[in-house]
Design an enzyme around this catalytic site. Structure first.
Site, PDB file in Angstrom:
ATOM      1  N   ARG A 110     -16.873  -3.312  18.805  1.00  0.00           N
ATOM      2  CA  ARG A 110     -17.103  -3.499  20.237  1.00  0.00           C
ATOM      3  C   ARG A 110     -15.941  -2.874  21.000  1.00  0.00           C
ATOM      4  O   ARG A 110     -14.793  -3.289  20.829  1.00  0.00           O
ATOM      5  CB  ARG A 110     -17.226  -4.995  20.567  1.00  0.00           C
ATOM      6  CG  ARG A 110     -17.350  -5.238  22.031  1.00  0.00           C
ATOM      7  CD  ARG A 110     -17.610  -6.684  22.451  1.00  0.00           C
ATOM      8  NE  ARG A 110     -17.570  -6.674  23.898  1.00  0.00           N
ATOM      9  CZ  ARG A 110     -16.687  -7.305  24.668  1.00  0.00           C
ATOM     10  NH1 ARG A 110     -15.799  -8.117  24.135  1.00  0.00           N
ATOM     11  NH2 ARG A 110     -16.708  -7.158  25.969  1.00  0.00           N
ATOM     12  N   HIS A 150     -15.082  -2.948  31.351  1.00  0.00           N
ATOM     13  CA  HIS A 150     -14.100  -3.957  30.949  1.00  0.00           C
ATOM     14  C   HIS A 150     -12.912  -3.843  31.907  1.00  0.00           C
ATOM     15  O   HIS A 150     -11.809  -3.453  31.526  1.00  0.00           O
ATOM     16  CB  HIS A 150     -13.695  -3.759  29.489  1.00  0.00           C
ATOM     17  CG  HIS A 150     -13.074  -4.967  28.833  1.00  0.00           C
ATOM     18  ND1 HIS A 150     -13.572  -5.550  27.693  1.00  0.00           N
ATOM     19  CD2 HIS A 150     -11.978  -5.704  29.157  1.00  0.00           C
ATOM     20  CE1 HIS A 150     -12.805  -6.587  27.339  1.00  0.00           C
ATOM     21  NE2 HIS A 150     -11.823  -6.702  28.224  1.00  0.00           N
ATOM     22  N   ASN A 153     -17.586 -14.793  25.079  1.00  0.00           N
ATOM     23  CA  ASN A 153     -16.182 -14.733  24.653  1.00  0.00           C
ATOM     24  C   ASN A 153     -15.625 -16.135  24.788  1.00  0.00           C
ATOM     25  O   ASN A 153     -15.712 -16.731  25.865  1.00  0.00           O
ATOM     26  CB  ASN A 153     -15.355 -13.820  25.569  1.00  0.00           C
ATOM     27  CG  ASN A 153     -15.735 -12.354  25.429  1.00  0.00           C
ATOM     28  OD1 ASN A 153     -16.525 -11.985  24.563  1.00  0.00           O
ATOM     29  ND2 ASN A 153     -15.168 -11.525  26.288  1.00  0.00           N
ATOM     30  N   TYR A 191     -12.295 -18.845  23.466  1.00  0.00           N
ATOM     31  CA  TYR A 191     -11.016 -18.964  22.775  1.00  0.00           C
ATOM     32  C   TYR A 191     -10.521 -20.397  22.626  1.00  0.00           C
ATOM     33  O   TYR A 191      -9.853 -20.724  21.669  1.00  0.00           O
ATOM     34  CB  TYR A 191      -9.938 -18.173  23.527  1.00  0.00           C
ATOM     35  CG  TYR A 191     -10.073 -16.675  23.450  1.00  0.00           C
ATOM     36  CD1 TYR A 191     -10.954 -15.984  24.288  1.00  0.00           C
ATOM     37  CD2 TYR A 191      -9.326 -15.927  22.551  1.00  0.00           C
ATOM     38  CE1 TYR A 191     -11.076 -14.608  24.231  1.00  0.00           C
ATOM     39  CE2 TYR A 191      -9.438 -14.546  22.490  1.00  0.00           C
ATOM     40  CZ  TYR A 191     -10.315 -13.888  23.324  1.00  0.00           C
ATOM     41  OH  TYR A 191     -10.423 -12.526  23.252  1.00  0.00           O
ATOM     42  N   GLU A 233     -16.050 -12.182  21.514  1.00  0.00           N
ATOM     43  CA  GLU A 233     -14.587 -12.260  21.381  1.00  0.00           C
ATOM     44  C   GLU A 233     -14.188 -13.669  20.963  1.00  0.00           C
ATOM     45  O   GLU A 233     -14.736 -14.650  21.469  1.00  0.00           O
ATOM     46  CB  GLU A 233     -13.850 -11.971  22.702  1.00  0.00           C
ATOM     47  CG  GLU A 233     -13.715 -10.529  23.072  1.00  0.00           C
ATOM     48  CD  GLU A 233     -12.956 -10.331  24.381  1.00  0.00           C
ATOM     49  OE1 GLU A 233     -12.040 -11.125  24.678  1.00  0.00           O
ATOM     50  OE2 GLU A 233     -13.300  -9.395  25.102  1.00  0.00           O
TER      51      GLU A 233
HETATM   52  C1  GBH Z   1     -10.355 -11.815  27.070  1.00  0.00           C
HETATM   53  O1  GBH Z   1     -10.270 -12.677  28.163  1.00  0.00           O
HETATM   54  C2  GBH Z   1     -10.444 -10.375  27.524  1.00  0.00           C
HETATM   55  O2  GBH Z   1     -11.787  -9.923  27.505  1.00  0.00           O
HETATM   56  C3  GBH Z   1      -9.582  -9.450  26.721  1.00  0.00           C
HETATM   57  O3  GBH Z   1      -9.505  -8.226  27.386  1.00  0.00           O
HETATM   58  C4  GBH Z   1      -8.238 -10.092  26.488  1.00  0.00           C
HETATM   59  O4  GBH Z   1      -7.330  -9.234  25.886  1.00  0.00           O
HETATM   60  C5  GBH Z   1      -8.466 -11.298  25.616  1.00  0.00           C
HETATM   61  O5  GBH Z   1      -9.318 -12.186  26.251  1.00  0.00           O
HETATM   62  C6  GBH Z   1      -7.203 -12.087  25.273  1.00  0.00           C
HETATM   63  O6  GBH Z   1      -6.664 -12.679  26.405  1.00  0.00           O
HETATM   64  O7  GBH Z   1      -2.975 -17.299  32.118  1.00  0.00           O
HETATM   65  O8  GBH Z   1      -3.662 -19.596  32.333  1.00  0.00           O
HETATM   66  O9  GBH Z   1      -4.152 -18.013  34.100  1.00  0.00           O
HETATM   67  C7  GBH Z   1     -10.167 -14.036  27.788  1.00  0.00           C
HETATM   68  C8  GBH Z   1     -10.217 -14.954  28.959  1.00  0.00           C
HETATM   69  C9  GBH Z   1      -9.202 -15.416  30.984  1.00  0.00           C
HETATM   70  C10 GBH Z   1      -7.997 -15.766  29.014  1.00  0.00           C
HETATM   71  C11 GBH Z   1      -7.934 -15.503  31.802  1.00  0.00           C
HETATM   72  C12 GBH Z   1      -6.723 -15.866  29.808  1.00  0.00           C
HETATM   73  C13 GBH Z   1      -5.780 -16.487  31.889  1.00  0.00           C
HETATM   74  C14 GBH Z   1      -5.476 -17.914  31.933  1.00  0.00           C
HETATM   75  N1  GBH Z   1      -8.955 -14.943  29.660  1.00  0.00           N
HETATM   76  N2  GBH Z   1      -7.002 -16.370  31.124  1.00  0.00           N
HETATM   77  S1  GBH Z   1      -3.959 -18.220  32.691  1.00  0.00           S
END
Ligand code: GBH
Length: 496
Positions: free
Chosen positions: A99, A144, A331, A333, A400
């Site tokens: 991807r 993206h 996605n 996490y 993701e």
């Molecule tokens: C993804 O976003 C992205 O698609 C990718 O490009 C990125 O590299 C990957 O995750 C890893 O981060 O700092 O507390 O304000 C994941 C969702 C949303 C996670 C914004 C981090 C910031 C939270 N992201 N979030 S904060």
């Protein structure tokens, strides 16, 4: 309890936690594994061979204070020049698919089709051909986060004109690459584009228009996604027979207690954080979630606005957007706990005031190099079940999931993250009957982690950013994932 007993007890507890065994069940035979990256995070070559400037070039060059160490994606992993090395790594891992995203301004430097950059087109054609020749399916994201700067000059995503402009770009991509690309994703995480880019102003293009900008941005993106879907469906599917969807991000939001208030607050969080973009597309009723429509209308009125800050879809638009997916991409996490709280006072409008909940992460959860990313595998299982029930049992691809550290080669924490999240995924599939057909590790290699620059690493491969060759070396977690893909099994031997 005496002290010695107490210490023993704590020791056993922490041991049993770290020893929780990965599942010994096998993934279904046709289950697909992949890895992901995004153009701005890996390509570099930011001004090479006719590429136009995009909002991340602009943001990193003009707001160095907004990115740790003033880092940029100017060179990043240099994949623009080293993509054959990337193909070798993908082959070594044995992934079914890769991807990655197209850099819009590498193909159309102005954002419009008045200029087509042949070198950019050729780059992607060569790369896609190399993937196919090595048996790796390209999963291609059109957007993206790297909007061509000229389109920001006319306001970016909050400008409804971008619906049309994106549709033309999408048609161009389907025409150029659709013969070989059978899996398309329109947008990556529009919630981030809109909230960070046009609400809070913390990411490119850095517009602070809280409470208005993020909603106008999402409104255009929902329509632009639907346009691209219908264009593919009507003009390309008959001959190219691929599939198309959108990638949305959400964590799991767990009620802090089983009180009705906390359960309502957690559900409200899910509807704002995920339903905002998921409901119009995936829910049989279409449109934004009712709880968003009601709350934002109510707060807007109290704030003195003449109408709701949440734009309205017409009946035709609801119908046009509803069902514009062939599979559901997510996605995910991490997890947050949600507590009910009094509604935020009427004052500065904003997304988080509109939600009005109190969230926290349990201090006992294992952390990562990213403050927001705690290791909570059971949260993903719950999220998958919620999606399954809320959106009528769709086919899901996890586009993701991954873990951040400082980039070391020996990375047992990342290995454990994958083992534990994949165990939860197996339970969701085998025990709960959730229809998940693919899993994508973020990321193939360490790369430019947006406003965290190069301080936070997600790769299965390490990249030496001090070396002009951007040397790549597989990590322990990469070797583990490779074995998982080959055996469809998380441990040495699985139950047959
Ligand atoms: C993804 O976003 C992205 O698609 C990718 O490009 C990125 O590299 C990957 O995750 C890893 O981060 O700092 O507390 O304000 C994941 C969702 C949303 C996670 C914004 C981090 C910031 C939270 N992201 N979030 S904060």
């Amino acid at each position: 309890m005496n002290l010695v007993l107490h210490i023993l007890y704590v020791l056993i507890l922490s041991l049993s936690e770290s020893l929780s065994e990965p599942s010994n069940k096998k993934f279904p035979e046709n289950f697909q594994f992949g890895v992901a990256t995004a153009a701005y995070q890996v390509e570099g070559g930011w001004s090479d061979d006719g590429k136009g400037v995009n909002i991340w070039d602009q943001f990193t060059h003009t707001h160095p204070d907004s990115v740790i160490n003033g880092d940029t994606g100017d060179i990043a992993c240099d994949s623009y020049h080293r993509y054959m090395g990337d193909v070798e790594m993908l082959k070594n891992l044995g992934v079914n698919y890769y991807r990655f995203s197209l850099s819009w301004s590498r193909i159309l430097p102005t954002g419009y089709t008045n200029q087509i950059n042949e070198a950019g087109v050729e780059y992607y054609q060569n790369f896609i051909s190399a993937l196919k020749e090595n048996g790796i399916e390209p999963f291609v994201t059109l957007y993206h986060w790297d909007l061509p700067q000229p389109l920001q000059e006319i306001g970016g995503w909050p400008n409804p004109l971008l619906e049309d402009i994106f549709a033309v770009y999408a048609r161009t991509a389907f025409t150029l690459f659709g013969e070989k690309v059978k899996n398309w994703m329109t947008f990556n995480e529009p919630k981030q584009t809109c909230l960070a880019g046009y609400g809070l102003g913390s990411a490119a293009p850095g517009i602070s228009a809280s409470g208005i900008g993020e909603y106008e941005c999402m409104h255009t993106i929902m329509k632009a996604h639907a346009r691209a879907y219908h264009i593919y469906d009507e003009e390309f599917r008959p001959t190219q027979s691929g599939r198309i969807s959108i990638v949305l991000d959400t964590g799991w939001y767990e009620p802090a207690s089983d009180s009705e208030e906390d359960m309502e607050a957690a559900e409200r969080s899910l509807q704002f954080e995920h339903g905002w973009c998921a409901h119009p597309i995936y829910h049989p009723d279409g449109n934004y979630p009712q709880v968003m429509i009601d709350r934002i209308a109510d707060r807007s009125q109290k704030e003195g606005f003449s109408k709701s800050r949440l734009p309205e879809f017409s009946a035709e638009e609801i119908e046009y957007i509803r069902g514009t997916f062939d599979f559901l991409c997510i996605n995910t996490y991490t997890t947050s706990m949600v507590k009910w709280t009094n509604d935020y006072e009427i004052g500065t409008p904003g997304f988080y005031a509109d939600v009005s909940v109190s969230t926290y992460q349990d201090p006992s959860w294992n952390g990562s190099a990213s403050s927001w990313l705690k290791v909570v595998p059971w949260g993903m299982r719950k999220l998958l079940n919620w999606i399954d029930q809320t959106y009528n049992h769709p086919e899901i691809v996890i586009t993701e999931n991954g873990y951040s550290d400082d980039g070391r080669l020996d990375d047992p924490n990342r290995l454990n993250y994958y083992a534990e999240y994949l165990t939860s995924l197996l339970e969701a599939i085998l025990e709960d009957g959730v229809n998940v057909s693919g899993y994508t590790a973020w990321s193939l290699m360490d790369n430019f982690e947006w406003t965290s620059g190069y301080t936070v690493k997600f790769g299965l491969y390490q990249v030496d950013f001090d070396n002009p060759n951007r040397t790549r070396t597989i990590k322990g977690s990469g070797e583990y994932y490779k074995n998982v893909i080959a055996s469809k099994c998380l441990v040495d031997t699985c139950e047959e």
